[in-house]
Write an enzyme that holds these catalytic residues in place. Structure first.
Site, short mmCIF file in Angstrom:
data_model
loop_
_atom_site.label_atom_id
_atom_site.label_comp_id
_atom_site.label_asym_id
_atom_site.label_seq_id
_atom_site.Cartn_x
_atom_site.Cartn_y
_atom_site.Cartn_z
N ARG A 167 0.73 -1.30 0.01
CA ARG A 167 -0.15 0.16 -0.11
C ARG A 167 0.76 1.23 0.11
O ARG A 167 0.31 2.36 -0.24
CB ARG A 167 -0.98 -0.09 1.38
CG ARG A 167 -2.24 -0.69 1.00
CD ARG A 167 -2.96 -0.87 2.11
NE ARG A 167 -2.56 -1.75 3.17
CZ ARG A 167 -2.74 -2.08 4.52
NH1 ARG A 167 -3.77 -1.19 4.88
NH2 ARG A 167 -2.33 -2.69 5.25
N GLY A 171 -5.25 -7.92 15.79
CA GLY A 171 -5.60 -9.14 16.50
C GLY A 171 -6.19 -8.94 17.64
O GLY A 171 -5.61 -7.89 18.51
C1 UD1 Z 1 0.14 -8.34 13.13
C2 UD1 Z 1 -0.48 -9.40 14.24
C3 UD1 Z 1 -1.57 -8.80 14.89
C4 UD1 Z 1 -1.45 -7.32 15.34
C5 UD1 Z 1 -0.54 -6.49 14.49
C6 UD1 Z 1 -0.27 -5.26 15.06
C7 UD1 Z 1 0.11 -11.60 13.51
C8 UD1 Z 1 -0.36 -12.78 12.89
N1 UD1 Z 1 -0.57 -10.83 13.45
O1 UD1 Z 1 -0.86 -8.50 12.14
O2 UD1 Z 1 -2.30 -9.73 15.78
O3 UD1 Z 1 -2.53 -6.77 15.92
O4 UD1 Z 1 0.36 -7.20 13.82
O5 UD1 Z 1 0.22 -4.45 14.09
O6 UD1 Z 1 1.21 -11.68 13.89
N2 UD1 Z 1 6.19 -9.88 8.42
C9 UD1 Z 1 7.56 -10.35 8.24
N3 UD1 Z 1 7.35 -11.69 7.24
C10 UD1 Z 1 6.13 -12.29 7.29
C11 UD1 Z 1 5.16 -11.44 7.62
C12 UD1 Z 1 5.01 -10.46 8.32
O7 UD1 Z 1 8.65 -10.15 8.43
O8 UD1 Z 1 6.13 -13.53 6.67
C13 UD1 Z 1 6.43 -8.49 9.13
C14 UD1 Z 1 6.04 -7.38 8.37
O9 UD1 Z 1 6.73 -6.89 7.91
C15 UD1 Z 1 5.40 -6.53 9.44
C16 UD1 Z 1 5.13 -7.42 10.63
O10 UD1 Z 1 5.73 -8.69 10.40
O11 UD1 Z 1 6.32 -5.55 9.84
C17 UD1 Z 1 3.64 -7.76 10.82
O12 UD1 Z 1 3.01 -8.21 9.76
P1 UD1 Z 1 1.71 -7.82 9.21
O13 UD1 Z 1 1.67 -8.54 8.00
O14 UD1 Z 1 1.83 -6.45 9.06
O15 UD1 Z 1 0.97 -8.22 10.20
P2 UD1 Z 1 -0.65 -7.72 10.76
O16 UD1 Z 1 -1.77 -8.40 10.02
O17 UD1 Z 1 -0.61 -6.46 10.84
#
Ligand code: UD1
Ligand code: CA
Length: 425
Positions: free
Chosen positions: A14, A142
């Site tokens: 985004r 979450g």
């Molecule tokens: C996540 C949490 C959610 C919380 C929210 C807070 C999980 C499953 N959910 O959701 O409970 O309320 O953050 O902001 O954790 N990332 C990686 N590798 C991956 C996936 C993500 O490094 O494979 C990193 C992303 O770059 C980001 C962070 O992890 O910095 C969070 O990932 P994102 O996909 O934004 O999770 P949310 O859906 O926001």
């Protein structure tokens, strides 16, 4: 000493940008830089592991250039936040302390909060602590599910939540503290049988509870600290929130900021009491500003600037990498870069320190000693020293050093032709 894992592998679709999300900047500093610095400033962690994936090379480059105690780990493909953390397992094989986990896209978290959070984890003798927050509108986060006795049960993602769970307004802020040895085995046992088909980090709560480990939640006091960046709009809002906090701190400390909504001050700028900052001033980078200074309106302080007391920097004046001693004025339309300027100097309107040679790409220094007076529209071509008390005539181009108390002037002589106009008509 504890270790941190910072998740920064996500795509950031985004943002609609060729720059990786976590390298977008507020006050010229990358979002990821804010998070690593917040952790480093707690002085609790000796090593930071940054999980990179999307545009990993650029992020790795940034981390290596800026942080000695941070190491990037590649996550490819990206199968979820739990999978991301598991990438660090080989690096923490023998580690037996606490690990804190944060996200690279929440730049507003402060070291004070991280410290309090770890403290809370320790005081409660918890095995895993999650940071939570109470939101009026919890959508997309979450949810923290508690048992009837208030102990933690699990975290449920919005996409997996029932209508009942969606009503819970305590959300997961995405920051965790784990007793590594006890909790690390969870990462081999996470399942991806959820709405997003991902390995959720959030499932470690349910896992810990099932193993009779102690899981706690620390409720965040200032919700703006976990404001996450997913779009350019979020980026602008985060910058505004940060700036408001910085300006407020200076107001509390006795600095006069005439118009807080239209004044930008970077977090690394120190300002002493009774200095006045006029509207539309933009101050970035690391600076030290003394007391009773007047800055702006419409001044641009670009970093590595030291102003002693009673200095005046007026409208359309840009200052970079420059030290200015007390009672010196540069009131109008001026550029001062890579300079050392003494006290009681008057820098006339339109003065330019020409510090950059675009042919050699070299930057050179200008030294201007005490009591020097520089006439308007002069160009001081660095490297050059103007010794004490010298006077530079208006419109001069100064290409060599000027001895003390001398007059230096390069202006073409003024010619007056009497009645010239009348003869023409
Ligand atoms: C996540 C949490 C959610 C919380 C929210 C807070 C999980 C499953 N959910 O959701 O409970 O309320 O953050 O902001 O954790 N990332 C990686 N590798 C991956 C996936 C993500 O490094 O494979 C990193 C992303 O770059 C980001 C962070 O992890 O910095 C969070 O990932 P994102 O996909 O934004 O999770 P949310 O859906 O926001
Ligand atoms: Ca997110």
């Amino acid at each position: 000493m504890l270790k941190s894992i910072i998740l920064a592998a996500g795509k950031g679709t985004r943002m609609k940008s060729e720059t990786p999300k976590v390298l977008h900047e507020i006050f010229n500093k990358a979002l990821l830089g804010y998070v690593i610095e917040a952790v480093n400033n707690t002085k609790l962690a000796d090593e930071n592991f940054i999980i990179v994936g999307h545009q990993a090379e650029k992020v790795t480059d940034y981390v290596n250039k800026n942080f000695e105690n941070a190491k990037t780990i590649l996550q490819s493909p990206q199968l979820g936040t739990g999978h991301a953390v598991s990438m660090a397992l080989p690096y923490l094989d023998k580690f037996d302390g606490e690990v804190i986990i944060l996200c690279g896209d929440t730049p507003l978290v402060t070291s004070e909060t991280i410290k309090e959070f770890v403290d809370y984890h320790r005081k409660n003798s918890a095995d895993v602590t999650v940071m939570s927050a109470l939101f009026d509108n919890p959508a997309n986060y979450g949810r923290i599910v508690r048992n009837s006795d208030n102990t933690l049960n699990s975290i449920v993602e919005e996409k997996d939540a029932s209508e009942e769970i969606k009503k819970i307004n305590e959300i997961n802020a995405g920051i965790y503290c784990l007793n590594w040895t006890k909790v690390k085995t969870a990462f081999g046992e996470l399942k991806s049988d959820n709405a997003q088909g991902e390995y959720y980090l959030t499932d470690i709560i349910k896992w810990a509870v099932s193993k009779s480990l102690k899981a706690c939640a620390y409720v965040l006091k200032d919700n703006t600290e976990i404001y996450g960046i997913n779009s350019k709009e979020n980026l602008a809002v985060a910058a505004k929130i940060l700036n408001q906090k910085v300006v407020k701190k200076h107001l509390v400390n006795g600095v006069t900021v005439i118009d807080p909504d239209n004044t930008w001050i970077s977090p690394e700028t120190e300002i002493e009491a009774d200095t006045i900052i006029y509207p539309f001033t933009y101050i970035e980078g690391k600076n030290k500003i003394g007391k009773n200074c007047k800055i702006g309106p419409m001044a641009h302080i670009r970093g590595d600037v030291v102003l002693e007391d009673n200095v005046k920097i007026g409208n359309f004046v840009e200052v970079k990498k420059t030290t200015i001693k007390s009672h010196t004025n540069a009131c109008h339309l001026t550029y001062l870069g890579d300079s050392e300027i003494g006290s009681n100097v008057n820098v006339g309107a339109g003065t330019i320190t020409a510090n950059y040679n675009p042919l050699t790409k070299e930057k050179s220094k200008t030294i201007i000693k005490d009591n020097v007076k520089i006439g308007s529209n002069s160009v001081i071509v660095a490297p050059v020293t103007i010794e004490e008390g010298a006077n530079i005539g208006a419109l001069s181009v100064i290409t060599k050093s000027i001895p003390q108390w001398a007059l230096a002037i390069t202006r073409a002589p003024l010619k007056v032709v009497e009645n010239w106009v009348k003869k023409k008509v």
